[in-house]
Each structure stands twice: as C-alpha cells, then as structure tokens.
Design a protein around this motif. Structure first.
Motif, PDB file in Angstrom:
ATOM      1  N   GLY A 105       0.784  -1.228   0.000  1.00  0.00           N
ATOM      2  CA  GLY A 105       0.000   0.000   0.000  1.00  0.00           C
ATOM      3  C   GLY A 105       0.811   1.270   0.000  1.00  0.00           C
ATOM      4  N   TYR A 106       2.128   1.174  -0.252  1.00  0.00           N
ATOM      5  CA  TYR A 106       2.935   2.386  -0.301  1.00  0.00           C
ATOM      6  C   TYR A 106       2.688   3.119  -1.610  1.00  0.00           C
ATOM      7  CZ  TYR A 106       5.616   1.135   3.846  1.00  0.00           C
ATOM      8  OH  TYR A 106       5.977   0.844   5.127  1.00  0.00           O
ATOM      9  N   ASP A 107       2.659   4.451  -1.516  1.00  0.00           N
ATOM     10  CA  ASP A 107       2.605   5.250  -2.725  1.00  0.00           C
ATOM     11  C   ASP A 107       4.007   5.337  -3.302  1.00  0.00           C
ATOM     12  OD1 ASP A 107      -0.138   5.782  -2.478  1.00  0.00           O
ATOM     13  OD2 ASP A 107       0.280   7.372  -1.018  1.00  0.00           O
ATOM     14  N   ASP A 108       4.153   6.147  -4.338  1.00  0.00           N
ATOM     15  CA  ASP A 108       5.467   6.280  -4.949  1.00  0.00           C
ATOM     16  C   ASP A 108       6.373   7.078  -4.028  1.00  0.00           C
ATOM     17  OD1 ASP A 108       7.469   6.041  -6.794  1.00  0.00           O
ATOM     18  OD2 ASP A 108       6.249   6.712  -8.484  1.00  0.00           O
ATOM     19  N   THR A 109       7.625   7.285  -4.446  1.00  0.00           N
ATOM     20  CA  THR A 109       8.594   8.013  -3.626  1.00  0.00           C
ATOM     21  C   THR A 109       8.152   9.462  -3.443  1.00  0.00           C
ATOM     22  OG1 THR A 109       9.868   8.446  -5.624  1.00  0.00           O
ATOM     23  CG2 THR A 109      10.513   6.547  -4.308  1.00  0.00           C
ATOM     24  N   GLY A 110       8.786  10.134  -2.498  1.00  0.00           N
ATOM     25  CA  GLY A 110       8.414  11.506  -2.184  1.00  0.00           C
ATOM     26  C   GLY A 110       7.455  11.585  -1.019  1.00  0.00           C
ATOM     27  N   HIS A 111       7.047  10.434  -0.482  1.00  0.00           N
ATOM     28  CA  HIS A 111       6.156  10.398   0.670  1.00  0.00           C
ATOM     29  C   HIS A 111       6.942   9.979   1.906  1.00  0.00           C
ATOM     30  CE1 HIS A 111       2.380  10.868  -1.648  1.00  0.00           C
ATOM     31  NE2 HIS A 111       3.067  10.271  -2.607  1.00  0.00           N
ATOM     32  N   ASN A 112       6.321  10.142   3.042  1.00  0.00           N
ATOM     33  CA  ASN A 112       6.944   9.783   4.309  1.00  0.00           C
ATOM     34  C   ASN A 112       6.235   8.564   4.883  1.00  0.00           C
ATOM     35  OD1 ASN A 112       6.903  10.098   7.491  1.00  0.00           O
ATOM     36  ND2 ASN A 112       8.761  11.080   6.742  1.00  0.00           N
ATOM     37  N   CYS A 113       7.025   7.555   5.313  1.00  0.00           N
ATOM     38  CA  CYS A 113       6.442   6.306   5.807  1.00  0.00           C
ATOM     39  C   CYS A 113       5.558   6.528   7.030  1.00  0.00           C
ATOM     40  CB  CYS A 113       7.555   5.308   6.153  1.00  0.00           C
ATOM     41  SG  CYS A 113       8.559   4.788   4.749  1.00  0.00           S
ATOM     42  N   LEU A 114       5.986   7.419   7.931  1.00  0.00           N
ATOM     43  CA  LEU A 114       5.197   7.664   9.133  1.00  0.00           C
ATOM     44  C   LEU A 114       3.889   8.365   8.789  1.00  0.00           C
ATOM     45  CD1 LEU A 114       5.355   7.374  12.273  1.00  0.00           C
ATOM     46  CD2 LEU A 114       6.103   9.767  12.301  1.00  0.00           C
ATOM     47  N   VAL A 115       3.962   9.354   7.900  1.00  0.00           N
ATOM     48  CA  VAL A 115       2.753  10.055   7.479  1.00  0.00           C
ATOM     49  C   VAL A 115       1.810   9.089   6.775  1.00  0.00           C
ATOM     50  CG1 VAL A 115       1.853  11.889   6.001  1.00  0.00           C
ATOM     51  CG2 VAL A 115       3.933  12.276   7.346  1.00  0.00           C
ATOM     52  N   THR A 116       2.344   8.240   5.906  1.00  0.00           N
ATOM     53  CA  THR A 116       1.519   7.248   5.224  1.00  0.00           C
ATOM     54  C   THR A 116       0.855   6.320   6.229  1.00  0.00           C
ATOM     55  OG1 THR A 116       2.896   7.297   3.230  1.00  0.00           O
ATOM     56  CG2 THR A 116       1.563   5.333   3.574  1.00  0.00           C
TER      57      THR A 116
ATOM     58  N   SER B 135       0.975  15.904  13.835  1.00  0.00           N
ATOM     59  CA  SER B 135       0.114  16.155  14.999  1.00  0.00           C
ATOM     60  C   SER B 135      -1.116  16.966  14.620  1.00  0.00           C
ATOM     61  CB  SER B 135       0.909  16.884  16.087  1.00  0.00           C
ATOM     62  OG  SER B 135       1.980  16.091  16.557  1.00  0.00           O
ATOM     63  N   ALA B 136      -0.970  17.805  13.600  1.00  0.00           N
ATOM     64  CA  ALA B 136      -2.083  18.660  13.193  1.00  0.00           C
ATOM     65  C   ALA B 136      -3.174  17.894  12.463  1.00  0.00           C
ATOM     66  CB  ALA B 136      -1.567  19.795  12.310  1.00  0.00           C
ATOM     67  N   VAL B 137      -2.865  16.706  11.932  1.00  0.00           N
ATOM     68  CA  VAL B 137      -3.844  15.986  11.123  1.00  0.00           C
ATOM     69  C   VAL B 137      -4.203  14.612  11.690  1.00  0.00           C
ATOM     70  CG1 VAL B 137      -3.167  17.178   9.009  1.00  0.00           C
ATOM     71  CG2 VAL B 137      -2.059  15.013   9.605  1.00  0.00           C
ATOM     72  N   SER B 138      -3.452  14.132  12.691  1.00  0.00           N
ATOM     73  CA  SER B 138      -3.702  12.794  13.210  1.00  0.00           C
ATOM     74  C   SER B 138      -3.805  12.804  14.735  1.00  0.00           C
ATOM     75  CB  SER B 138      -2.605  11.819  12.771  1.00  0.00           C
ATOM     76  OG  SER B 138      -2.777  10.556  13.381  1.00  0.00           O
ATOM     77  N   PRO B 139      -5.016  12.777  15.279  1.00  0.00           N
ATOM     78  CA  PRO B 139      -5.154  12.688  16.746  1.00  0.00           C
ATOM     79  C   PRO B 139      -4.524  11.418  17.315  1.00  0.00           C
ATOM     80  CG  PRO B 139      -7.230  13.320  15.710  1.00  0.00           C
ATOM     81  CD  PRO B 139      -6.306  12.904  14.601  1.00  0.00           C
ATOM     82  N   GLU B 140      -4.531  10.342  16.544  1.00  0.00           N
ATOM     83  CA  GLU B 140      -3.934   9.093  17.026  1.00  0.00           C
ATOM     84  C   GLU B 140      -2.434   9.248  17.224  1.00  0.00           C
ATOM     85  OE1 GLU B 140      -6.726   5.812  14.798  1.00  0.00           O
ATOM     86  OE2 GLU B 140      -5.710   7.371  13.660  1.00  0.00           O
ATOM     87  N   PHE B 141      -1.778   9.886  16.250  1.00  0.00           N
ATOM     88  CA  PHE B 141      -0.349  10.127  16.410  1.00  0.00           C
ATOM     89  C   PHE B 141      -0.094  11.043  17.602  1.00  0.00           C
ATOM     90  CE2 PHE B 141       3.272  12.963  15.757  1.00  0.00           C
ATOM     91  CZ  PHE B 141       4.306  12.034  15.683  1.00  0.00           C
ATOM     92  N   THR B 142      -0.891  12.101  17.740  1.00  0.00           N
ATOM     93  CA  THR B 142      -0.708  13.047  18.841  1.00  0.00           C
ATOM     94  C   THR B 142      -0.793  12.342  20.195  1.00  0.00           C
ATOM     95  OG1 THR B 142      -1.670  14.809  17.494  1.00  0.00           O
ATOM     96  CG2 THR B 142      -1.570  15.172  19.868  1.00  0.00           C
ATOM     97  N   GLU B 143      -1.766  11.450  20.334  1.00  0.00           N
ATOM     98  CA  GLU B 143      -1.929  10.729  21.593  1.00  0.00           C
ATOM     99  C   GLU B 143      -0.728   9.823  21.874  1.00  0.00           C
ATOM    100  OE1 GLU B 143      -4.791   7.253  23.534  1.00  0.00           O
ATOM    101  OE2 GLU B 143      -5.403   8.271  21.684  1.00  0.00           O
ATOM    102  N   LEU B 144      -0.267   9.100  20.860  1.00  0.00           N
ATOM    103  CA  LEU B 144       0.858   8.184  21.054  1.00  0.00           C
ATOM    104  C   LEU B 144       2.156   8.951  21.289  1.00  0.00           C
ATOM    105  CD1 LEU B 144      -0.008   5.533  18.327  1.00  0.00           C
ATOM    106  CD2 LEU B 144      -0.153   5.258  20.810  1.00  0.00           C
ATOM    107  N   TRP B 145       2.335  10.068  20.608  1.00  0.00           N
ATOM    108  CA  TRP B 145       3.552  10.866  20.782  1.00  0.00           C
ATOM    109  C   TRP B 145       3.634  11.420  22.201  1.00  0.00           C
ATOM    110  CZ3 TRP B 145       7.879  11.072  18.172  1.00  0.00           C
ATOM    111  CH2 TRP B 145       8.783  12.108  18.421  1.00  0.00           C
ATOM    112  N   ALA B 146       2.515  11.759  22.769  1.00  0.00           N
ATOM    113  CA  ALA B 146       2.480  12.323  24.120  1.00  0.00           C
ATOM    114  C   ALA B 146       2.875  11.302  25.178  1.00  0.00           C
ATOM    115  CB  ALA B 146       1.090  12.874  24.419  1.00  0.00           C
TER     116      ALA B 146
END
Length: 273
Positions: free
Chosen positions: A150-161, A207-218
């Motif tokens: 399910g990866y897109d082409d290059t130029g993307h970030n694995c964590l963001v994906t 953090s601005a677009v993913s509440p799940e990431f924000t919670e885990l990062w905290a």
C-alpha cells in the motif's frame, strides 16, 4: 586498570600518533594557506603549523601526537580536524583514537538514489522492498511494495503514510497494535538528532492531522525498530505475512533498506506485475 585495558589504551595512543603524523605529512603549507619558509627535512606540515591552525599550544599538540595521557575535548578535536582537512570518516576515527565517542555525522540532503541500490530493490521482487532516510522519507520503492503493502510512490513519508493513508491502514491487519511501536521507534530516531528542524516539522505537521499520532507521541515511549512481522490482508492475494529486516546503508549515513520476506509456510507472494 587491568593489564588488558592498559594494553588497549597503549595501542590506541600508538595509532593516534601514527594517524596524526600521516595526516600532517600529506599536507603542504600551500594547501592550508601558509607560506613555506626555509628548507624542510620531511614532507608535510610541521607540528607548530598544525597547532597554529587549530588554535592550540604547540606543546599540547606535540603531547597529543606523541600519544601522551592528556585531556582532550570535542571542540579541540574538531579544530585539529579542520586544520588537517580531515574527512568526516577521518574525523570520527580521530575521536575514537582520542578516546571519545564521535559525534553523529550530518545527514545528507542528497536524495539521489544510486542505480546500484535501485537495482537491488528491483531484484528483491516479487518481494517488497523500500529505501528510506532518517526522517522515514521514502527514497525508492519497488513495484511489490506499491502493490502489496500500500505504499505510494517516492516523495512520501512512511510515518505520514502509516497514519493518514486509508488504503495503507485497510491493508494492514494489526495496524492499531503496532502503531505504538512505530511511534516509539520514530521518537528514538528523532532523539539522535536533537534540534533538527526537519524532525520538528514532521512531528508538528502530523500532529495537526492525526489525533492518534498526537496521543501516542504524548506517551513519550521509546523503542527501536526490531525484526518484525508485517501482516497484510490484500484484496486479491489474501492474507500475507512478511518478516521485515531493516539494514543500514553504510556508504549513505541515515539511509535504511527495508526488506520484506514471506514467512515460512505462508502463501507465495504473487508477482505484482
């Protein structure tokens, strides 16, 4: 101090002496902007010239080159490295010989992937493979990684994906259970480069677009990427299980190769082509 540690220390200082002498011998005064005066019995810079260029005392530099037991600092070693025109690998070697941990090498912003690495990715097919940098940016992916993971082409970030791609999330069976370890591994990578603005930007944007990431990062969990199992529920190929191995690319610091291999006993991965 044990006899073994004394022998190791003595050997390290001998190597330091020889290393500094050979680095000094390969330079001429003209190489470093000095005017040569008088006849030289041996090639290269003199000790006093290196000391002047580095901004240290002549006696102190002489003792360092002789391998004496003196205190050295990272700042002074960096100054000596600049005076001797050391490369990054040579500077790291100087640190080790002086008994200090070398500083992290700077991350290259060059994202041009050599053809040899691209050929390796393609040769891994029909198994998925991708190349990423220290920020988890995708530098190259093979067709199998696109079709099966399910990866897109290059130029993307694995964590963001991982956190924002609905297609990626739908494919991965245990997405929720591995999200915490993914964020913990990213925090460990970010901690190796404190103050790096690119890490700060990525964390802020996600953090601005993913509440799940924000919670885990905290949570401030820290981990390392281990050999892992990735489970994928592909709409055509069915359930696929891969062993993931992450390898460092030694001649490109902060580049990592992720290779996925079907688990023993699982279905053969179909050719995505």
């Amino acid at each position: 101090m044990s006899s073994e540690s004394s022998a190791v220390t003595h050997n390290r200082r001998d190597q330091l002496r020889d290393f500094l002498r050979t680095r000094r011998a390969r330079l001429t005064p003209g190489d470093v902007g000095l005017v040569a005066a008088g006849r030289r019995r041996t090639p290269g810079l003199r000790r006093e010239e290196v000391a002047v260029l580095a901004g240290v005392g002549v006696s102190w530099y002489t003792w360092l080159e002789q391998g004496r037991d003196i205190n050295v600092s990272a700042e002074v070693l960096d100054a000596i490295g600049r005076a001797l025109r050391l490369t990054d690998p040579e500077r790291a070697h100087l640190y080790l010989l002086a008994g200090l941990n070398p500083p992290p090498s700077g991350a290259s912003r060059d994202t041009a992937v050599p053809p040899e690495l691209r050929q390796l990715l393609d040769a891994w097919a029909p198994r998925p493979a991708l190349l990423r940098d220290r920020y988890w940016n995708q530098l190259a992916v093979n067709d199998a990684a696109r079709a099966l993971l399910g990866y897109d082409d290059t130029g993307h970030n694995c964590l963001v994906t991982f956190f924002t791609s609905a297609r990626y999330r739908d494919l991965h069976v245990h997405w929720a259970s591995v999200a915490q370890s993914v964020v913990a591994a990213f925090r460990a990578d970010a901690a190796r480069a404190p103050g790096d603005p690119e890490f700060a930007r990525l964390i802020g944007d996600l953090s601005a677009v993913s509440p799940e990431f924000t919670e885990l990062w905290a949570r401030h969990d820290v981990g390392v990427p281990l050999q892992a199992v990735k489970a994928v529920r592909h709409p055509e190929a069915g359930d696929l299980f891969f062993d993931l191995t992450t390898l460092a690319v030694t001649d490109h610091p902060h580049w990592y190769l992720e290779l996925y291999h079907p688990r023993a006993g699982s279905l053969v991965v179909p050719d995505p082509g």
